[in-house]
Design an enzyme around this catalytic site. Sequence first.
Site, PDB file in Angstrom:
ATOM      1  N   HIS A  75       0.807  -1.212   0.000  1.00 53.34           N
ATOM      2  CA  HIS A  75       0.000   0.000   0.000  1.00 53.34           C
ATOM      3  C   HIS A  75       0.846   1.270   0.000  1.00 53.34           C
ATOM      4  CE1 HIS A  75      -3.291  -2.792   0.525  1.00 53.34           C
ATOM      5  NE2 HIS A  75      -4.000  -1.835  -0.058  1.00 53.34           N
ATOM      6  N   ASP A 115      -4.732  -8.531  -5.311  1.00 54.22           N
ATOM      7  CA  ASP A 115      -5.004  -9.739  -4.541  1.00 54.22           C
ATOM      8  C   ASP A 115      -5.184 -10.950  -5.442  1.00 54.22           C
ATOM      9  OD1 ASP A 115      -4.831  -9.122  -1.783  1.00 54.22           O
ATOM     10  OD2 ASP A 115      -6.601  -7.855  -2.002  1.00 54.22           O
TER      11      ASP A 115
HETATM   12  C1  PEP Z   1      -6.716  -5.347  -5.320  1.00 53.50           C
HETATM   13  O1  PEP Z   1      -6.562  -6.296  -4.547  1.00 53.50           O
HETATM   14  O2  PEP Z   1      -6.333  -5.363  -6.504  1.00 53.50           O
HETATM   15  C2  PEP Z   1      -7.388  -4.113  -4.860  1.00 53.50           C
HETATM   16  C3  PEP Z   1      -7.732  -3.167  -5.698  1.00 53.50           C
HETATM   17  O3  PEP Z   1      -7.579  -3.965  -3.529  1.00 53.50           O
HETATM   18  P1  PEP Z   1      -6.416  -3.628  -2.468  1.00 53.50           P
HETATM   19  O4  PEP Z   1      -5.167  -3.319  -3.227  1.00 53.50           O
HETATM   20  O5  PEP Z   1      -6.875  -2.477  -1.655  1.00 53.50           O
HETATM   21  O6  PEP Z   1      -6.340  -4.895  -1.689  1.00 53.50           O
HETATM   22 MG    MG Z   2      -7.674  -6.307  -2.713  1.00 54.05          MG
END
Ligand code: PEP
Ligand code: MG
Length: 546
Positions: free
Chosen positions: A188, A455
């Site tokens: 993140h 994910d």
């Molecule tokens: C993902 O998993 O691609 C997504 C957009 O959610 P996050 O990155 O917040 O887990």
């Molecule tokens: Mg995600």
Amino acid sequence: MVKFSGKGVYGAVAVGRVSVFARQEAAVRRIHTDDPEHEIARVASAKETASEQLSAIYEKALKEVGETHAQIFEIHMMMLEDDDYNESIENNIRTQNVNAEYAVAVTADNFSAMFAAMDDAYMQARSADVRDISNRLIACLTGSSEGSASWGGKMIVCADDLAPSETVSLDKDRVMAFVTAFGSTNSHTAILARNMNIPAVIGAGEEFLAAVKDGDVLIVDGHTGELIIDPDEDTVREYLARQEDDARKKALLQELKGKPDVTADGREVKVYANIGGVDGIGAVLANDAGGIGLFRSEFLYLESTELPTEEQQFSAYKKVLESMAGKKVIIRTLDIGADKQIDYFGLEKEENPALGMRAVRICLTRPDIFRTQLRALYRASVYGELGIMFPMITSAEEVEKCLAACGQVRSELKADGIPFSENVELGIMIETPAAAVISDILAPMVDFFSVGTNDLTQYTLACDRQNPRIEAFVDTHHEAVLRLIEMSAENAHKHGAWIGICGELAADTSLTERFLRMGIDELSVSAPFVLPLRKKIRSLDLSAED
Ligand code: PEP
Ligand code: MG
């Protein structure tokens, strides 16, 4: 001059001073006092210290960055003396019998929210300033050292790694780049850097962290991952020239503003942007996104020290919907757990948190929290074009339960005569292989799919997205992931649903053509990628053979 290198996760160059990220001390606590006058006297003395600090910084800034940039510290000194601000602190202490630190923190929250809500851009910018002077006051009250992070200028934040809860605590107006010793491309921190349009280099190694100190001049090249501590003059000149080159390229992209997202052969694609909070809207509008494809609502929870109330959530969602003026806004329900831990949720430690209690699993086991969020969302729905989506879905039963929770909230609101829109689209994230494989079963249940490739890649390739040691095994273009997306797109369309991609892969222009040929209807990316993606889409001709 010492050189290091890591992995660039957002292409841009920064030259600036280092602030080594010190882990935050405990958040300000509310403490009862029987002696409000003593607390008021503490504020007065802290104000004196803060004022002395500010005038020293002003003098330093005047010499180093010139009058225009130094003026901000004069404004801070004036704000510190503002009658309304000081009265609010005193009133809080006297009427609530609370400690000085808490009274300052509450005043900061109220005043910064008030400034942020003003129409005038100059006044809106004061929101960050009020937080700043309040943080300084609190630091003076607690006697914590000023540290280089409270230097008023911009800074390059260097850390071992940054958890999402830590990145949200940074004063983003001041951060010009991130460098982390560890961390991975899909962490993140990397996503935040892209959202913020600033360079970031991850995986710089422990040696880098040992070598760098607060106040060092550092060059960060987010294109190549190069890091140069204490560069000589020629090197600084060379990198400043690269910075200008980047700026020229960015300026050229501005010509694409207002142009439709349509391929050369006339196929329309929706290009939306991802945000983590209300403060992301400015970048969405500045980059001319067609809507918001992912509002990571969990940041509202991460930024708070207790569960955000229905009212607080309602006001954030309403603000985003109103700002987007009728353009689509897709808000994802709470997605915590895994790397996004929140103390006040009291989640138990897990052996494999990415495979544990996260996202919709928490919502379905804590229906009170889910209901509060859904009520806030539906109440806000009358202010724009809302879509709600549920993360980490693996089964039809989960979707049924989410839809039932929405139905329940709609019935309650109807019974209470509270207005909500009947046109809220409901969708799910396709971010587990299970969801993609049963997308034929899930598609008839919802209005849309949004593929979370971060994910989906992690779970398909069995590669923890937080673990930098396995980056070499993460093939972001892995055929397995692409086939799962393709399968989901076919099933979505077969059953009348639309499909978007909101994970980081949506911004990868080497895949845009493939995504469009799969029939992807929407791509949602960090705001700075909207115009580069528009450029790519407009250059494609899908009528030509593959
Ligand atoms: C993902 O998993 O691609 C997504 C957009 O959610 P996050 O990155 O917040 O887990
Ligand atoms: Mg995600």
